[in-house]
Motif scaffolding. Structure first.
Motif, PDB file in Angstrom:
ATOM      1  N   GLN A 127      45.338  29.974   6.662  1.00 48.14           N
ATOM      2  CA  GLN A 127      44.286  30.643   7.426  1.00 48.14           C
ATOM      3  C   GLN A 127      43.524  29.574   8.185  1.00 48.14           C
ATOM      4  O   GLN A 127      43.060  28.593   7.609  1.00 48.14           O
ATOM      5  N   ARG A 128      43.401  29.772   9.492  1.00 39.97           N
ATOM      6  CA  ARG A 128      42.788  28.745  10.324  1.00 39.97           C
ATOM      7  C   ARG A 128      41.326  29.007  10.658  1.00 39.97           C
ATOM      8  O   ARG A 128      40.588  28.088  10.930  1.00 39.97           O
ATOM      9  N   PHE A 129      40.930  30.269  10.667  1.00 38.34           N
ATOM     10  CA  PHE A 129      39.580  30.590  11.094  1.00 38.34           C
ATOM     11  C   PHE A 129      38.863  31.419  10.041  1.00 38.34           C
ATOM     12  O   PHE A 129      39.469  32.204   9.327  1.00 38.34           O
ATOM     13  N   GLY A 130      37.538  31.260   9.980  1.00 40.96           N
ATOM     14  CA  GLY A 130      36.719  32.076   9.107  1.00 40.96           C
ATOM     15  C   GLY A 130      36.367  33.387   9.778  1.00 40.96           C
ATOM     16  O   GLY A 130      36.805  33.678  10.900  1.00 40.96           O
ATOM     17  N   SER A 131      35.549  34.187   9.130  1.00 33.95           N
ATOM     18  CA  SER A 131      35.208  35.511   9.655  1.00 33.95           C
ATOM     19  C   SER A 131      34.375  35.438  10.931  1.00 33.95           C
ATOM     20  O   SER A 131      34.353  36.372  11.717  1.00 33.95           O
ATOM     21  N   ALA A 132      33.695  34.315  11.173  1.00 33.84           N
ATOM     22  CA  ALA A 132      32.892  34.154  12.391  1.00 33.84           C
ATOM     23  C   ALA A 132      33.661  33.374  13.465  1.00 33.84           C
ATOM     24  O   ALA A 132      33.068  32.825  14.383  1.00 33.84           O
ATOM     25  N   LEU A 133      34.998  33.319  13.323  1.00 29.57           N
ATOM     26  CA  LEU A 133      35.886  32.580  14.225  1.00 29.57           C
ATOM     27  C   LEU A 133      35.582  31.084  14.255  1.00 29.57           C
ATOM     28  O   LEU A 133      35.839  30.408  15.238  1.00 29.57           O
ATOM     29  N   ASN A 134      35.004  30.587  13.175  1.00 29.76           N
ATOM     30  CA  ASN A 134      34.791  29.151  13.049  1.00 29.76           C
ATOM     31  C   ASN A 134      36.044  28.509  12.469  1.00 29.76           C
ATOM     32  O   ASN A 134      36.795  29.141  11.738  1.00 29.76           O
ATOM     33  N   LEU A 135      36.292  27.262  12.829  1.00 30.03           N
ATOM     34  CA  LEU A 135      37.459  26.556  12.315  1.00 30.03           C
ATOM     35  C   LEU A 135      37.264  26.289  10.834  1.00 30.03           C
ATOM     36  O   LEU A 135      36.307  25.623  10.423  1.00 30.03           O
ATOM     37  N   ASN A 136      38.149  26.849  10.004  1.00 31.38           N
ATOM     38  CA  ASN A 136      38.035  26.741   8.551  1.00 31.38           C
ATOM     39  C   ASN A 136      39.442  26.810   7.966  1.00 31.38           C
ATOM     40  O   ASN A 136      39.866  27.834   7.461  1.00 31.38           O
ATOM     41  N   ILE A 137      40.183  25.715   8.094  1.00 31.67           N
ATOM     42  CA  ILE A 137      41.579  25.702   7.662  1.00 31.67           C
ATOM     43  C   ILE A 137      41.645  25.654   6.139  1.00 31.67           C
ATOM     44  O   ILE A 137      41.068  24.766   5.510  1.00 31.67           O
ATOM     45  N   HIS A 138      42.343  26.636   5.549  1.00 32.98           N
ATOM     46  CA  HIS A 138      42.553  26.644   4.104  1.00 32.98           C
ATOM     47  C   HIS A 138      43.802  27.444   3.787  1.00 32.98           C
ATOM     48  O   HIS A 138      44.356  28.133   4.642  1.00 32.98           O
ATOM     49  N   LEU A 139      44.265  27.338   2.557  1.00 35.94           N
ATOM     50  CA  LEU A 139      45.520  27.938   2.121  1.00 35.94           C
ATOM     51  C   LEU A 139      45.266  29.075   1.139  1.00 35.94           C
ATOM     52  O   LEU A 139      44.393  28.982   0.285  1.00 35.94           O
TER      53      LEU A 139
END
Length: 76
Positions: free
Chosen positions: A33-45
């Motif tokens: 997952q590359r983006f958070g709920s606010a379309l911020n960059l938040n790369i995680h698996l």
């Protein structure tokens, strides 16, 4: 990084199922997952790991359930 994490997880599951890596197989499904709920960059698996391993005897698959992880497993 993903390969290292996947290898560590699969090795631990196979070991807790009472099998050896050369005798059994398991797998991991990973979503990046590359983006958070606010379309911020938040790369995680996000990973789905089965609770056991498959061993093959005479071309038939047998599922060996892994024991629950101990505190030492989780700390390692």
């Amino acid at each position: 990084m993903l390969a290292v994490v996947t290898r560590a997880l699969t090795g631990d599951v196979i070991h807790r199922a009472g099998q050896r890596r050369c005798d059994a197989e398991t797998g991991v499904v990973t979503f990046i997952q590359r983006f958070g709920s606010a379309l911020n960059l938040n790369i995680h698996l996000h990973m789905r790991v089965p609770d056991g391993a498959w061993r093959f005897v005479n071309s038939k698959a047998h599922f060996e359930r892994a024991s629950a992880p101990t505190d030492a497993n989780i700390e390692r």
